[in-house]
Scaffold this active site. Structure first.
Site, short mmCIF file in Angstrom:
data_model
loop_
_atom_site.label_atom_id
_atom_site.label_comp_id
_atom_site.label_asym_id
_atom_site.label_seq_id
_atom_site.Cartn_x
_atom_site.Cartn_y
_atom_site.Cartn_z
N PHE A 83 14.55 1.49 21.81
CA PHE A 83 14.39 2.63 20.90
C PHE A 83 14.90 3.93 21.51
O PHE A 83 14.39 5.01 21.21
CB PHE A 83 12.93 2.78 20.46
CG PHE A 83 12.51 1.75 19.44
CD1 PHE A 83 12.48 2.05 18.09
CD2 PHE A 83 12.17 0.47 19.84
CE1 PHE A 83 12.12 1.11 17.15
CE2 PHE A 83 11.80 -0.50 18.92
CZ PHE A 83 11.78 -0.17 17.57
N GLU A 102 12.24 -5.79 9.80
CA GLU A 102 13.20 -6.35 8.86
C GLU A 102 14.49 -6.68 9.60
O GLU A 102 14.98 -5.91 10.41
CB GLU A 102 13.46 -5.37 7.71
CG GLU A 102 12.23 -5.18 6.84
CD GLU A 102 12.54 -4.42 5.57
OE1 GLU A 102 13.59 -4.67 4.95
OE2 GLU A 102 11.72 -3.56 5.19
N CYS A 139 8.24 0.87 6.68
CA CYS A 139 7.09 0.99 7.60
C CYS A 139 6.96 2.36 8.25
O CYS A 139 5.95 3.04 8.07
CB CYS A 139 7.18 -0.10 8.67
SG CYS A 139 6.91 -1.76 8.03
N PHE A 194 3.58 -7.06 12.68
CA PHE A 194 4.54 -6.29 13.47
C PHE A 194 5.93 -6.88 13.25
O PHE A 194 6.63 -7.25 14.19
CB PHE A 194 4.16 -6.33 14.95
CG PHE A 194 2.79 -5.77 15.23
CD1 PHE A 194 2.57 -4.40 15.29
CD2 PHE A 194 1.70 -6.62 15.39
CE1 PHE A 194 1.30 -3.89 15.54
CE2 PHE A 194 0.43 -6.12 15.64
CZ PHE A 194 0.23 -4.75 15.71
N SER A 227 19.97 7.05 20.15
CA SER A 227 19.89 8.20 19.25
C SER A 227 20.86 8.04 18.10
O SER A 227 21.90 7.39 18.22
CB SER A 227 20.17 9.49 20.02
OG SER A 227 21.44 9.42 20.65
N GLY A 228 20.51 8.64 16.98
CA GLY A 228 21.37 8.52 15.80
C GLY A 228 20.81 9.25 14.60
O GLY A 228 20.12 10.26 14.74
N LYS A 260 18.80 -0.47 7.93
CA LYS A 260 19.18 -1.07 9.20
C LYS A 260 20.00 -2.31 8.89
O LYS A 260 20.00 -2.80 7.76
CB LYS A 260 17.95 -1.42 10.04
CG LYS A 260 17.05 -2.48 9.41
CD LYS A 260 15.83 -2.78 10.27
CE LYS A 260 16.19 -3.47 11.55
NZ LYS A 260 14.98 -3.94 12.30
N LYS A 267 6.32 5.42 5.79
CA LYS A 267 5.04 5.31 5.10
C LYS A 267 3.87 5.39 6.07
O LYS A 267 2.87 6.08 5.82
CB LYS A 267 4.97 4.00 4.32
CG LYS A 267 3.67 3.77 3.55
CD LYS A 267 3.73 2.51 2.73
CE LYS A 267 3.54 1.28 3.58
NZ LYS A 267 2.14 1.13 4.07
N THR A 317 0.87 -1.18 0.00
CA THR A 317 0.00 0.00 0.00
C THR A 317 0.91 1.23 0.00
O THR A 317 1.10 1.86 1.03
CB THR A 317 -0.94 0.01 1.23
OG1 THR A 317 -0.16 -0.17 2.43
CG2 THR A 317 -1.96 -1.09 1.13
#
Length: 431
Positions: free
Chosen positions: A258, A158, A269, A155, A261-262, A328, A272, A84
């Site tokens: 999460f 990758e 995902c 969920f 920092s970077g 990633k 979008k 989508t």
């Protein structure tokens, strides 16, 4: 159970292989004959750890692929795993999934038994019931009353998609109100996984299930942008943002995940989905200021990395190494990779870019065919006037003497994967 999965892209291939691993008989359906042929040989078209092994175990036994939609009639449940993509305004383009929905309906017109059609694709609230279901029902004609609909958001990250499916944090099952058969059928699909893992099951409505996926990704994307914003402030004060984040993450209201920092988030995902929920909110007359700000912070991070480089070396006419092209580690996906705006910025400033990534170079070559691609990190660093680290591939942590071969040992790290060491000028993005 007998399942069909329409769409053999990243999500479709992964869930088809994982469903087969749970003991279901799975038919993968795709309009691309080359994709079907590849799957039937047990070969994945994507780089995803563990996926090739699952295909090798189950293709030809519990997993087959075809271009023939009529195979749906031999199954009990069909999952729609179609892309989508984003429109220019950030809203989702449903044309691909609606075309597939129509083909599914045409196949189900020849089936007398009940059938469950489940949206696996990420769609905004209401899409399954107001667009997908009508497309299926219209094509199915008189058989449409025997078709139920559901929504089961994915969920999958990758690089860890197989593990994410087989050991989930949660399983979200959205069904139509009052459809007990649909609830029972969707429960039965996931019963082996629930029994195996004990994962919590969230049973909800279809619109709620659609929104849960967006809320999940929007929250994570915003969390990353918040720690990046705080990290940028830390950098201005000479404070190590990682030490700050380690302490903040001990608060169980926040959590440690999460908070690295970077240079920002990318992939298929987060960009979008955040754009889609922003566009959807605006269509409803609501301005999502916080989500818009999260996108703004993310968009600025690559530029900050380049700015740190230019504070030490003028890129014009210089050889600049870019380490990491995938968005990633453990994937060859370059969609919305932070390397893309970074490379463009370097080229705009007249730099000669040499790039390296363990698996994603061929994909990036389609975007930038004229830059140099090295076959190793060492080759990229050789005689370079500066280096930018964009992806935290584990092999970059082992770099040491390779920096001695740089013409000017300026290293700007966007992922905190390089160790500070004597002999190089080292800049961390937020530390």
């Amino acid at each position: 159970m007998k399942l069909s999965v329409v769409g053999s892209g990243y999500v479709g291939t992964t869930i088809a292989a994982c469903f087969a691993d749970l003991g279901h008989e799975v038919t993968a359906i795709d309009i691309d004959q080359s994709v079907v042929d590849s799957l039937n040989r047990g070969e994945a078209a994507i780089h995803e750890p563990g996926l090739d092994e699952l295909l090798a175990d189950h293709v030809g036994d519990r997993l087959t692929a075809t271009t023939d939609y009529s195979a749906i009639t031999d199954t009990e449940v069909t999952f729609l795993a179609l892309p989508t993509p984003s429109n220019k305004d950030g809203s989702i383009d449903t044309s691909i999934i609606l075309a597939a929905a129509e083909a599914v309906g045409e196949a189900l017109a020849n089936k007398t038994d009940r059938h469950l059609v489940v949206t696996k694709s990420t769609v905004t609230p209401g899409t399954t019931q107001t667009e997908i279901a009508p497309a299926v029902r219209e094509a199915a004609g008189d058989r449409s009353k025997r078709i139920s609909f559901g929504m089961n958001p994915e969920f999958l990250r990758e690089g860890t998609a197989v593990d994410d499916f087989l050991d989930p944090d949660k399983i979200v099952l959205g069904t139509e109100a009052g459809d007990e058969w649909g609830v029972d059928t969707l429960d039965a699909v996931f019963a082996p996984l629930v029994e195996q893992t004990g994962a919590p099951v969230v049973r909800t409505g279809i619109r709620e299930a659609e929104m849960i996926k967006y809320a999940n990704n929007a929250f994570l994307a915003t969390k990353i942008s918040l720690i990046n914003e705080l990290g940028n402030i830390c950098k201005e004060y000479g404070v190590d943002a990682y030490e700050v984040a380690d302490a903040v993450g001990l608060d169980d209201r926040i959590g440690e995940q999460f908070l690295r920092s970077g240079v920002g988030w990318g992939g298929s995902c987060f960009p979008k989905d955040v754009a889609a929920i922003i566009a959807a909110a605006r269509q409803q007359g609501y301005e999502p200021e916080l989500l818009s700000a999260a996108v703004g912070v993310n968009d600025r991070q690559p530029g900050r990395l380049v700015d740190l480089l230019t504070s030490h070396v003028d890129p014009a006419g210089k050889r600049i190494a870019v380490l990491g092209l995938a968005f990633k580690p453990d994937t060859d996906d370059i969609r919305n990779s932070r390397a893309i705006p970074l490379i463009q910025s370097l080229l705009d400033q007249g730099a000669s870019v040499v790039a390296y990534d363990p698996v994603a170079a061929d994909n990036m070559r389609e975007n930038y065919p004229d830059i140099e691609y090295a076959d190793s990190a060492a080759a990229a660093l050789d005689d370079a006037d500066g280096a930018l680290v964009v992806t935290d591939w584990p092999e970059f942590a082992d770099l040491d003497g390779e920096f001695d071969e740089m013409a000017s040992p300026v290293v700007v790290d966007g992922r905190r994967i390089i160790e500070r060491r004597d002999g190089i000028i080292y800049e961390g993005l937020t530390w």
